[in-house]
Design an enzyme around this catalytic site. Sequence first.
Site, short mmCIF file in Angstrom:
data_model
loop_
_atom_site.label_atom_id
_atom_site.label_comp_id
_atom_site.label_asym_id
_atom_site.label_seq_id
_atom_site.Cartn_x
_atom_site.Cartn_y
_atom_site.Cartn_z
N THR A 45 0.86 -1.18 0.00
CA THR A 45 0.00 0.00 0.00
C THR A 45 0.89 1.23 0.00
O THR A 45 1.59 1.51 0.98
CB THR A 45 -0.93 0.03 1.24
N LYS A 49 -7.22 1.98 -2.97
CA LYS A 49 -6.85 1.39 -1.67
C LYS A 49 -6.86 2.45 -0.57
O LYS A 49 -7.31 2.20 0.55
CB LYS A 49 -5.47 0.73 -1.80
N LYS A 72 0.15 5.18 8.49
CA LYS A 72 0.84 5.46 7.22
C LYS A 72 -0.18 5.67 6.08
O LYS A 72 -0.07 6.61 5.30
CB LYS A 72 1.76 4.28 6.90
P1 NAP Z 1 4.57 -6.19 7.78
O1 NAP Z 1 4.19 -7.45 8.45
O2 NAP Z 1 4.99 -5.03 8.60
O3 NAP Z 1 5.70 -6.55 6.70
C1 NAP Z 1 6.40 -5.52 6.04
C2 NAP Z 1 7.39 -6.09 5.06
O4 NAP Z 1 8.18 -5.02 4.53
C3 NAP Z 1 8.39 -7.07 5.70
O5 NAP Z 1 8.75 -8.01 4.71
C4 NAP Z 1 9.56 -6.15 6.03
O6 NAP Z 1 10.80 -6.84 6.14
C5 NAP Z 1 9.57 -5.27 4.81
N1 NAP Z 1 10.25 -4.00 5.03
C6 NAP Z 1 9.84 -2.96 5.80
N2 NAP Z 1 10.72 -1.96 5.73
C7 NAP Z 1 11.72 -2.36 4.92
C8 NAP Z 1 12.90 -1.76 4.44
N3 NAP Z 1 13.25 -0.50 4.79
N4 NAP Z 1 13.69 -2.46 3.62
C9 NAP Z 1 13.36 -3.71 3.25
N5 NAP Z 1 12.23 -4.36 3.64
C10 NAP Z 1 11.42 -3.67 4.47
O7 NAP Z 1 3.39 -5.62 6.87
P2 NAP Z 1 2.14 -6.37 6.27
O8 NAP Z 1 1.03 -6.32 7.24
O9 NAP Z 1 2.56 -7.66 5.67
O10 NAP Z 1 1.74 -5.33 5.11
C11 NAP Z 1 2.47 -5.24 3.90
C12 NAP Z 1 1.80 -4.18 3.04
O11 NAP Z 1 0.45 -4.55 2.80
C13 NAP Z 1 1.75 -2.79 3.69
O12 NAP Z 1 1.87 -1.81 2.71
C14 NAP Z 1 0.37 -2.77 4.33
O13 NAP Z 1 -0.11 -1.44 4.47
C15 NAP Z 1 -0.42 -3.55 3.31
N6 NAP Z 1 -1.61 -4.24 3.84
C16 NAP Z 1 -1.58 -4.89 5.03
C17 NAP Z 1 -2.72 -5.54 5.48
C18 NAP Z 1 -2.77 -6.26 6.80
O14 NAP Z 1 -3.89 -6.54 7.27
N7 NAP Z 1 -1.68 -6.63 7.43
C19 NAP Z 1 -3.89 -5.52 4.71
C20 NAP Z 1 -3.88 -4.86 3.49
C21 NAP Z 1 -2.74 -4.22 3.06
P3 NAP Z 1 11.27 -7.42 7.58
O15 NAP Z 1 10.52 -8.71 7.75
O16 NAP Z 1 12.73 -7.58 7.44
O17 NAP Z 1 10.88 -6.38 8.60
#
Ligand code: NAP
Length: 295
Positions: A96, A171, A239
């Site tokens: 996102t 989104k 965010k």
């Molecule tokens: P998350 O669990 O926080 O995972 C974030 C991912 O990004 C991890 O693989 C993390 O790596 C990586 N990352 C973060 N900062 C980084 C950096 N500076 N360099 C390299 N890698 C980095 O997030 P998530 O919940 O899976 O969400 C992922 C995306 O989908 C986001 O944009 C979120 O807004 C969106 N989203 C989430 C949901 C939900 O319900 N969770 C639903 C819809 C959309 P590490 O493992 O090394 O930290």
Amino acid sequence: MIETGFIGLGIMGSRMAANLIDAGHKLTVYNRSPEPARALEKAGAKRAGTPAEAARGRQVVVTVLSDPAAVRALALGPDGLLEGMDEGALWVDCSTVDPACSMELAALATAHGVRFIDAPVAGSKIPAEKGQLLFLVGGETDDLLEAAPLFEVMGKATVHAGPVGAGSALKLCNNLLLGAAMLGFAEALAAGDAFGLDPEVVLDALSGSPAAAPVLALKTGKIRNGDWSPEFPLKHMHKDLHLLMETAYEAGLPLPLAAALKERFGDARAAGFGNEDFCAVMKVARPGPSHRNIC
Ligand code: NAP
């Protein structure tokens, strides 16, 4: 079966990638911290040492990363995914981000001879696990159709919102609704507390009310049990509201409700709840039954 590079194995990416492996797609995975990639290696994926390695020789590369800075960090530079991607390959960004970022990434992709679509998802940890996400896609129809076999495994439906950036724009609109639903629920529960109502009665009645967003019924158990473990981390909601406000500013559109929501989720993040589920906004918006009861 599509040779796919998959980059970003957090809450969402790890589950989406696992479903693709189960469905027989050939995945090469990369994650900044190595553990999630090791877990998927055991499930049958190849593990890459850099984003470029995950991308090289793949027909499609999927990214599911936190925010614009994370996507730029893994896309650009010497070991970035764009360096590795083959000419003519397709990059599907499910992170996102804001529409301006998607358009910037698409331009960078084009400069590398790579195609790009933005495909953020609606639905959280459980829908990701069950392959029940909703994909909101911006880009060319042919590119969407090429990624469709992957979307069909990871999701239940796909919306083609328009050109590049439209998926990200849709989104952000979606998450305005989500944030408003949760903060509205928190304040309704706070009002119930202050009015001397039984919190259990209020929780049950309101989550099943015709006025409640369906997502609230999915969160009632967590709120009742004080289970703030992250499905959708609160820092990501903050965010998304920030990106929405920036995008609305560029469009010349005031969004006073979204501005208030952003600051309330910001309060919760500043209070240390950023890595908890976004329903933990309750902890700042619902101070507890310490008010003068009026019933
Ligand atoms: P998350 O669990 O926080 O995972 C974030 C991912 O990004 C991890 O693989 C993390 O790596 C990586 N990352 C973060 N900062 C980084 C950096 N500076 N360099 C390299 N890698 C980095 O997030 P998530 O919940 O899976 O969400 C992922 C995306 O989908 C986001 O944009 C979120 O807004 C969106 N989203 C989430 C949901 C939900 O319900 N969770 C639903 C819809 C959309 P590490 O493992 O090394 O930290």
